[in-house]
Design a protein around this motif. Structure first.
Motif, PDB file in Angstrom:
ATOM      1  N   TYR A   1     -25.420 -17.327   3.584  1.00 37.05           N
ATOM      2  CA  TYR A   1     -23.907 -17.118   3.478  1.00 37.05           C
ATOM      3  C   TYR A   1     -23.243 -15.606   3.789  1.00 37.05           C
ATOM      4  O   TYR A   1     -24.153 -14.684   3.373  1.00 37.05           O
ATOM      5  CB  TYR A   1     -23.455 -17.467   2.195  1.00 37.05           C
ATOM      6  N   PRO A   2     -22.473 -15.448   4.286  1.00 35.15           N
ATOM      7  CA  PRO A   2     -21.895 -14.008   4.890  1.00 35.15           C
ATOM      8  C   PRO A   2     -21.276 -13.278   3.736  1.00 35.15           C
ATOM      9  O   PRO A   2     -20.056 -13.527   3.209  1.00 35.15           O
ATOM     10  CB  PRO A   2     -20.646 -14.523   5.780  1.00 35.15           C
ATOM     11  N   LYS A   3     -22.114 -12.359   3.146  1.00 37.41           N
ATOM     12  CA  LYS A   3     -21.848 -11.476   2.169  1.00 37.41           C
ATOM     13  C   LYS A   3     -20.833 -10.522   2.787  1.00 37.41           C
ATOM     14  O   LYS A   3     -19.912 -10.042   2.017  1.00 37.41           O
ATOM     15  CB  LYS A   3     -22.889 -10.929   1.690  1.00 37.41           C
ATOM     16  N   ASN A   4     -21.121  -9.997   3.654  1.00 43.03           N
ATOM     17  CA  ASN A   4     -20.293  -9.032   4.490  1.00 43.03           C
ATOM     18  C   ASN A   4     -19.693  -9.669   5.769  1.00 43.03           C
ATOM     19  O   ASN A   4     -20.400  -9.610   6.679  1.00 43.03           O
ATOM     20  CB  ASN A   4     -21.309  -7.891   4.823  1.00 43.03           C
ATOM     21  N   VAL A   5     -18.615 -10.202   5.664  1.00 45.26           N
ATOM     22  CA  VAL A   5     -17.959 -10.781   7.029  1.00 45.26           C
ATOM     23  C   VAL A   5     -18.029  -9.839   8.376  1.00 45.26           C
ATOM     24  O   VAL A   5     -18.438 -10.430   9.530  1.00 45.26           O
ATOM     25  CB  VAL A   5     -16.561 -11.105   6.696  1.00 45.26           C
ATOM     26  N   ARG A   6     -17.584  -8.755   8.121  1.00 50.19           N
ATOM     27  CA  ARG A   6     -17.454  -7.796   9.332  1.00 50.19           C
ATOM     28  C   ARG A   6     -18.970  -7.660   9.749  1.00 50.19           C
ATOM     29  O   ARG A   6     -19.098  -7.695  11.110  1.00 50.19           O
ATOM     30  CB  ARG A   6     -16.933  -6.500   8.984  1.00 50.19           C
ATOM     31  N   ARG A   7     -20.023  -7.378   9.258  1.00 48.92           N
ATOM     32  CA  ARG A   7     -21.133  -7.317   9.633  1.00 48.92           C
ATOM     33  C   ARG A   7     -22.094  -8.531  10.013  1.00 48.92           C
ATOM     34  O   ARG A   7     -22.609  -8.531  11.105  1.00 48.92           O
ATOM     35  CB  ARG A   7     -22.038  -6.457   8.529  1.00 48.92           C
ATOM     36  N   ASP A   8     -21.900  -9.594   9.162  1.00 48.83           N
ATOM     37  CA  ASP A   8     -22.881 -10.926   9.391  1.00 48.83           C
ATOM     38  C   ASP A   8     -22.249 -11.571  10.458  1.00 48.83           C
ATOM     39  O   ASP A   8     -22.881 -12.555  11.029  1.00 48.83           O
ATOM     40  CB  ASP A   8     -22.781 -11.652   8.111  1.00 48.83           C
ATOM     41  N   PHE A   9     -21.045 -11.530  10.931  1.00 50.49           N
ATOM     42  CA  PHE A   9     -20.456 -12.494  12.062  1.00 50.49           C
ATOM     43  C   PHE A   9     -20.659 -11.407  13.439  1.00 50.49           C
ATOM     44  O   PHE A   9     -20.296 -12.030  14.336  1.00 50.49           O
ATOM     45  CB  PHE A   9     -19.085 -12.823  11.597  1.00 50.49           C
ATOM     46  N   SER A  10     -20.843 -10.243  13.298  1.00 49.38           N
ATOM     47  CA  SER A  10     -20.824  -9.454  14.567  1.00 49.38           C
ATOM     48  C   SER A  10     -21.735  -9.852  15.649  1.00 49.38           C
ATOM     49  O   SER A  10     -21.244  -9.713  16.798  1.00 49.38           O
ATOM     50  CB  SER A  10     -21.263  -7.863  14.302  1.00 49.38           C
ATOM     51  N   ASN A  11     -22.757 -10.268  15.283  1.00 52.34           N
ATOM     52  CA  ASN A  11     -23.931 -10.758  16.487  1.00 52.34           C
ATOM     53  C   ASN A  11     -23.594 -12.342  17.001  1.00 52.34           C
ATOM     54  O   ASN A  11     -24.192 -12.709  17.970  1.00 52.34           O
ATOM     55  CB  ASN A  11     -25.156 -10.436  16.045  1.00 52.34           C
ATOM     56  N   GLY A  12     -22.776 -12.986  16.273  1.00 49.90           N
ATOM     57  CA  GLY A  12     -22.520 -14.132  16.911  1.00 49.90           C
ATOM     58  C   GLY A  12     -23.512 -15.435  16.279  1.00 49.90           C
ATOM     59  O   GLY A  12     -23.094 -16.640  16.648  1.00 49.90           O
ATOM     60  N   TYR A  13     -24.321 -15.220  15.569  1.00 53.08           N
ATOM     61  CA  TYR A  13     -25.702 -16.057  15.383  1.00 53.08           C
ATOM     62  C   TYR A  13     -24.821 -17.044  14.279  1.00 53.08           C
ATOM     63  O   TYR A  13     -24.798 -18.269  14.720  1.00 53.08           O
ATOM     64  CB  TYR A  13     -26.514 -15.321  14.851  1.00 53.08           C
ATOM     65  N   LEU A  14     -24.044 -16.686  13.265  1.00 54.95           N
ATOM     66  CA  LEU A  14     -23.419 -17.520  12.260  1.00 54.95           C
ATOM     67  C   LEU A  14     -22.325 -18.414  12.968  1.00 54.95           C
ATOM     68  O   LEU A  14     -22.106 -19.588  12.690  1.00 54.95           O
ATOM     69  CB  LEU A  14     -22.795 -16.760  11.070  1.00 54.95           C
ATOM     70  N   VAL A  15     -21.821 -17.805  14.030  1.00 47.49           N
ATOM     71  CA  VAL A  15     -20.544 -18.550  14.593  1.00 47.49           C
ATOM     72  C   VAL A  15     -21.520 -19.694  15.347  1.00 47.49           C
ATOM     73  O   VAL A  15     -20.638 -20.806  15.510  1.00 47.49           O
ATOM     74  CB  VAL A  15     -19.896 -17.596  15.649  1.00 47.49           C
ATOM     75  N   ALA A  16     -22.317 -19.410  16.117  1.00 46.01           N
ATOM     76  CA  ALA A  16     -23.108 -20.467  16.934  1.00 46.01           C
ATOM     77  C   ALA A  16     -23.733 -21.399  15.729  1.00 46.01           C
ATOM     78  O   ALA A  16     -23.367 -22.813  16.252  1.00 46.01           O
ATOM     79  CB  ALA A  16     -24.320 -19.822  17.557  1.00 46.01           C
ATOM     80  N   GLU A  17     -24.162 -21.050  14.660  1.00 47.31           N
ATOM     81  CA  GLU A  17     -24.589 -22.057  13.721  1.00 47.31           C
ATOM     82  C   GLU A  17     -23.420 -22.933  13.318  1.00 47.31           C
ATOM     83  O   GLU A  17     -23.768 -24.292  13.139  1.00 47.31           O
ATOM     84  CB  GLU A  17     -25.169 -21.263  12.571  1.00 47.31           C
ATOM     85  N   ILE A  18     -22.170 -22.392  13.210  1.00 44.86           N
ATOM     86  CA  ILE A  18     -21.167 -23.214  12.743  1.00 44.86           C
ATOM     87  C   ILE A  18     -20.745 -24.308  13.687  1.00 44.86           C
ATOM     88  O   ILE A  18     -20.469 -25.509  13.647  1.00 44.86           O
ATOM     89  CB  ILE A  18     -19.992 -22.375  12.452  1.00 44.86           C
ATOM     90  N   LEU A  19     -20.666 -23.554  14.995  1.00 45.27           N
ATOM     91  CA  LEU A  19     -20.287 -24.708  16.135  1.00 45.27           C
ATOM     92  C   LEU A  19     -21.491 -25.775  16.230  1.00 45.27           C
ATOM     93  O   LEU A  19     -20.998 -26.906  16.856  1.00 45.27           O
ATOM     94  CB  LEU A  19     -20.213 -23.735  17.296  1.00 45.27           C
ATOM     95  N   SER A  20     -22.593 -25.426  15.879  1.00 42.18           N
ATOM     96  CA  SER A  20     -23.468 -26.478  16.213  1.00 42.18           C
ATOM     97  C   SER A  20     -23.485 -27.676  15.256  1.00 42.18           C
ATOM     98  O   SER A  20     -23.960 -28.796  15.435  1.00 42.18           O
ATOM     99  CB  SER A  20     -25.054 -25.813  15.921  1.00 42.18           C
ATOM    100  N   HIS A  21     -22.788 -27.501  13.997  1.00 43.53           N
ATOM    101  CA  HIS A  21     -22.384 -28.509  13.401  1.00 43.53           C
ATOM    102  C   HIS A  21     -21.395 -29.637  13.874  1.00 43.53           C
ATOM    103  O   HIS A  21     -21.228 -30.697  13.571  1.00 43.53           O
ATOM    104  CB  HIS A  21     -21.955 -28.168  11.643  1.00 43.53           C
ATOM    105  N   TYR A  22     -20.834 -29.075  14.795  1.00 40.14           N
ATOM    106  CA  TYR A  22     -19.720 -30.279  15.417  1.00 40.14           C
ATOM    107  C   TYR A  22     -20.138 -30.421  16.831  1.00 40.14           C
ATOM    108  O   TYR A  22     -19.709 -31.434  17.098  1.00 40.14           O
ATOM    109  CB  TYR A  22     -18.363 -29.209  15.564  1.00 40.14           C
TER     110      TYR A  22
END
Length: 246
Positions: A26-47
């Protein structure tokens, strides 16, 4: 499931949506945890599972890893005729204030077809202006600190052209000086600076006019303020005796 942090910078509905996706972390620090795009790709993989294979994405935080991940995300989104604003992606890569938060909200809107209430449009530069305005005047950044805060090292690395970075620095400095001038206009009595000798000379040049007598520079007058008196001190030097007797 990991608990949501107390302050995420995200609307409540977006936080609940992220929790429902059962992400790897879970992203505890939004600015840091979303910067490399990995979480965004994981979110998109659900769809779009077929177009976002997580084994092809890097968890690293280096600039090259971030750029590779986001380049893959943009290419995969184009297959579905979906687009994310380039300014938000670049701002998220460089951890600019507010960029990652707006990007996650945009992803939420695209994937769920839901609107978010009370969301402002994205800023063009993603600076820390909003944060600085919340601080007391004396606690706000200086000119050099404003440049350091708003021109990240990764930006310089991503765009090594010196003239481009100089224009960015000048724009940040110009904006900082404008805000400072506006603050002085709103609070003219905040800075109470005592007049120094140079300012007195500019206001009363006749007090420091040259003349034949050097003591006239320090003479008392109605325009120069209080009188200043000087006393001559005479020093008697001892008589030197010769070291040799002839």
């Amino acid at each position: 499931m990991a608990l949501a942090p107390k302050q995420t910078g995200l609307p409540r509905e977006v936080v609940k949506w992220l929790q429902s996706l059962d992400l790897s972390f879970y992203p505890k620090n939004v600015r840091r945890d979303f910067s490399n795009g990995y979480l965004v790709a994981e979110i998109l993989s659900h769809y779009y599972n077929q177009d976002f294979q997580m084994q092809s994405y890097d968890r690293g935080v280096s600039l090259s890893a971030k750029q590779r991940n986001w380049s893959k995300i943009e290419r995969s989104l184009q297959k579905h005729n979906l687009h994310l604003m380039k300014e938000m992606i670049d701002g998220s890569i460089h951890c600019k204030p507010g960029a990652a938060e707006l990007l996650v909200q945009e992803v939420y809107t695209i994937l769920t077809n839901r609107s978010i209430r009370d969301v402002q449009g994205p800023a063009s530069d993603f600076t820390d202006q909003e944060y600085q305005e919340l601080l007391p005047t004396l606690a706000r950044s200086t000119a050099s600190r404003a440049i350091k805060n708003n021109l990240r090292m990764t930006e310089v690395m991503a765009e090594p052209d010196i003239s481009t970075n100089q224009r960015k620095a000048k724009l940040i400095l110009h904006r900082h000086l404008e805000h400072k001038a506006a603050d002085r206009a709103l609070n003219p009595g905040r800075l109470k600076v005592k007049a120094n000798r140079c300012r007195l000379a500019a206001k009363n040049p006749e007090c420091f006019a040259s003349s034949g007598d050097t003591t006239s520079k320090f003479s008392s007058s109605s325009t120069c303020g209080a009188a200043v008196s000087f006393k001559e001190i005479r020093v008697h030097q001892p008589v030197r005796r010769s070291l040799l007797n002839y």
